[in-house]
Design a protein around this motif. Structure first.
Motif, PDB file in Angstrom:
ATOM      1  N   LEU A  99      47.529 -83.326  43.700  1.00  0.00           N
ATOM      2  CA  LEU A  99      46.339 -84.144  43.545  1.00  0.00           C
ATOM      3  C   LEU A  99      45.709 -83.920  42.176  1.00  0.00           C
ATOM      4  CD1 LEU A  99      44.616 -83.337  46.961  1.00  0.00           C
ATOM      5  CD2 LEU A  99      45.753 -85.496  46.388  1.00  0.00           C
ATOM      6  N   LYS A 100      45.071 -84.959  41.660  1.00  0.00           N
ATOM      7  CA  LYS A 100      44.131 -84.764  40.555  1.00  0.00           C
ATOM      8  C   LYS A 100      42.826 -84.308  41.199  1.00  0.00           C
ATOM      9  CE  LYS A 100      44.515 -89.013  39.008  1.00  0.00           C
ATOM     10  NZ  LYS A 100      44.263 -90.197  38.128  1.00  0.00           N
ATOM     11  N   TRP A 101      42.157 -83.331  40.591  1.00  0.00           N
ATOM     12  CA  TRP A 101      40.968 -82.789  41.262  1.00  0.00           C
ATOM     13  C   TRP A 101      39.917 -82.426  40.228  1.00  0.00           C
ATOM     14  CZ3 TRP A 101      40.685 -83.604  46.225  1.00  0.00           C
ATOM     15  CH2 TRP A 101      39.642 -83.011  46.958  1.00  0.00           C
ATOM     16  N   ALA A 102      38.722 -82.960  40.405  1.00  0.00           N
ATOM     17  CA  ALA A 102      37.625 -82.632  39.495  1.00  0.00           C
ATOM     18  C   ALA A 102      37.387 -81.129  39.489  1.00  0.00           C
ATOM     19  CB  ALA A 102      36.351 -83.362  39.924  1.00  0.00           C
ATOM     20  N   GLY A 103      37.362 -80.526  38.296  1.00  0.00           N
ATOM     21  CA  GLY A 103      37.168 -79.085  38.221  1.00  0.00           C
ATOM     22  C   GLY A 103      38.427 -78.294  38.486  1.00  0.00           C
ATOM     23  N   GLY A 104      39.578 -78.958  38.525  1.00  0.00           N
ATOM     24  CA  GLY A 104      40.838 -78.258  38.765  1.00  0.00           C
ATOM     25  C   GLY A 104      41.104 -77.177  37.734  1.00  0.00           C
ATOM     26  N   LYS A 105      41.851 -76.158  38.142  1.00  0.00           N
ATOM     27  CA  LYS A 105      42.010 -74.967  37.311  1.00  0.00           C
ATOM     28  C   LYS A 105      43.335 -74.896  36.545  1.00  0.00           C
ATOM     29  CE  LYS A 105      38.010 -73.358  38.286  1.00  0.00           C
ATOM     30  NZ  LYS A 105      37.533 -74.572  38.949  1.00  0.00           N
ATOM     31  N   ALA A 106      44.130 -75.958  36.559  1.00  0.00           N
ATOM     32  CA  ALA A 106      45.430 -75.912  35.881  1.00  0.00           C
ATOM     33  C   ALA A 106      45.284 -75.526  34.416  1.00  0.00           C
ATOM     34  CB  ALA A 106      46.144 -77.257  36.022  1.00  0.00           C
ATOM     35  N   GLN A 107      44.270 -76.070  33.750  1.00  0.00           N
ATOM     36  CA  GLN A 107      44.087 -75.808  32.321  1.00  0.00           C
ATOM     37  C   GLN A 107      43.603 -74.381  32.037  1.00  0.00           C
ATOM     38  OE1 GLN A 107      40.269 -77.171  30.539  1.00  0.00           O
ATOM     39  NE2 GLN A 107      40.187 -78.574  32.288  1.00  0.00           N
ATOM     40  N   LEU A 108      43.129 -73.685  33.076  1.00  0.00           N
ATOM     41  CA  LEU A 108      42.576 -72.345  32.883  1.00  0.00           C
ATOM     42  C   LEU A 108      43.545 -71.223  33.267  1.00  0.00           C
ATOM     43  CD1 LEU A 108      38.960 -72.919  34.267  1.00  0.00           C
ATOM     44  CD2 LEU A 108      39.695 -72.850  31.880  1.00  0.00           C
ATOM     45  N   LEU A 109      44.717 -71.569  33.763  1.00  0.00           N
ATOM     46  CA  LEU A 109      45.621 -70.555  34.285  1.00  0.00           C
ATOM     47  C   LEU A 109      46.001 -69.510  33.246  1.00  0.00           C
ATOM     48  CD1 LEU A 109      47.950 -72.736  36.551  1.00  0.00           C
ATOM     49  CD2 LEU A 109      46.133 -71.170  37.278  1.00  0.00           C
ATOM     50  N   LYS A 110      46.232 -69.932  32.008  1.00  0.00           N
ATOM     51  CA  LYS A 110      46.603 -68.965  30.964  1.00  0.00           C
ATOM     52  C   LYS A 110      45.468 -67.989  30.706  1.00  0.00           C
ATOM     53  CE  LYS A 110      50.281 -71.270  28.400  1.00  0.00           C
ATOM     54  NZ  LYS A 110      50.742 -71.711  27.055  1.00  0.00           N
ATOM     55  N   GLN A 111      44.236 -68.495  30.692  1.00  0.00           N
ATOM     56  CA  GLN A 111      43.091 -67.605  30.488  1.00  0.00           C
ATOM     57  C   GLN A 111      42.903 -66.674  31.681  1.00  0.00           C
ATOM     58  OE1 GLN A 111      39.445 -69.370  28.560  1.00  0.00           O
ATOM     59  NE2 GLN A 111      40.546 -71.293  28.918  1.00  0.00           N
ATOM     60  N   PHE A 112      43.167 -67.172  32.878  1.00  0.00           N
ATOM     61  CA  PHE A 112      43.004 -66.353  34.077  1.00  0.00           C
ATOM     62  C   PHE A 112      43.944 -65.148  34.088  1.00  0.00           C
ATOM     63  CE2 PHE A 112      40.923 -69.315  37.462  1.00  0.00           C
ATOM     64  CZ  PHE A 112      39.866 -69.558  36.586  1.00  0.00           C
TER      65      PHE A 112
END
Length: 294
Positions: A6-19
């Motif tokens: 799903l596309k999801w508002a606030g999704g965390k895919a873009q933050l995984l590297k930082q996490f």
């Protein structure tokens, strides 16, 4: 590799590297046996961790009825879901933009009036179809509990990713999926559990009100209750805890809401690119909070 379907508002895919820098060392050392995500949403963190670390048990849950239904259908009936999604994709792609818009709103009306008890497969397929063809991939409910996001003008949306549906289904075979409030995970948590909370974010400004995808607003009082539960898990269960939320200091440097609420814990700031603001000049790089008890 399974990825969010799903596309999801606030999704965390873009933050995984930082996490990566903020996961507990016990996860890397193979000492975390359970992963729990009570606000599952699009599930980017869930998909990343479950396919990388030797986690023996996972529990995902949410209060969004249609979201949980769709996860359960993918888990249990992927073949039937793929068949229906293929029909939606074929029919939709043959239409002109005007006809696509009419088809979208007719499907939205069916989605809002049809009970999942009538046809679980159809309901899940409609949920995915609407997600892929609505404006910005938002999921928003009005006061009546009806999905009300308008049509999105995408030229060639991928309504069916068959390979990913089956990959997700395979991963979900070792996952418990529940329609439940975040508090309901308490009995399952132990000291070898990582719990990740990604609740509806606190609005960063007075004009930002996208805080509901379940029909009810996640108020400051709800944020306080979640913080209390976070502390309860920390003290009584000794679990490893992560929590995401908006950073009020993006708009007001004097807003210490979360600094006070999680004063006993580590508050990290990560950089996200968000596109859902209706004002173009307000879109772009912003800070988000990642709070941990380790």
């Amino acid at each position: 590799m399974a990825k969010p379907f799903l596309k999801w508002a606030g999704g965390k895919a873009q933050l995984l590297k930082q996490f990566e820098s903020y996961y507990p060392k016990e996860l890397h050392q193979g000492e975390i046996e359970q992963y729990i995500e009570p606000f599952i949403g699009g599930g980017a963190v869930f998909f990343a961790l479950m396919q990388r670390f030797p986690i023996q048990y996972s529990l995902i849950s949410d209060v969004n009825v249609d979201l949980i239904l769709t996860y359960q259908v993918i888990q249990q009936q992927p073949e039937q879901l793929v068949t229906v999604l293929a029909q939606y994709q074929q029919q939709y792609r043959q239409l002109s933009e005007e006809k696509r818009s009419q088809f979208f709103y007719a499907t939205r009306e069916q989605f809002n009036t049809q009970s999942p008890d009538q046809n679980r497969i159809t309901k899940a397929a409609q949920f995915i179809f609407l997600n892929k063809t609505c404006f910005n991939g938002l999921f928003r409910l009005n006061a009546k509990g009806q999905f009300n996001v308008p049509f999105g003008r995408y030229k060639n949306p991928t309504i069916l990713d068959e390979a990913n549906i089956f990959a997700v289904s395979g991963l979900l075979q070792r996952t418990e999926i529940k329609l439940a409030s975040y508090q309901d995970c308490f009995s399952v948590v132990n000291d070898r559990t990582l719990v990740y909370f990604d609740p509806p974010y606190r609005p960063v400004s007075k004009t930002a009100h996208f805080t509901t995808y379940s029909g009810s607003i996640f108020t400051d009082k709800a944020q306080l209750e979640l913080a209390s539960f976070f502390k309860k898990l920390d003290v009584e269960k000794k679990a490893k805890l992560m929590l995401s939320n908006s950073d009020p200091k993006n708009e007001n440097k004097a807003d210490h809401f979360f600094d006070h609420l999680y004063a006993d814990y580590r508050i990290h700031r990560v950089t996200a690119h968000r596109m859902i603001n209706c004002q173009a000049n307000k879109r772009g790089q912003i800070n988000e909070l990642l709070i941990t008890n380790y």
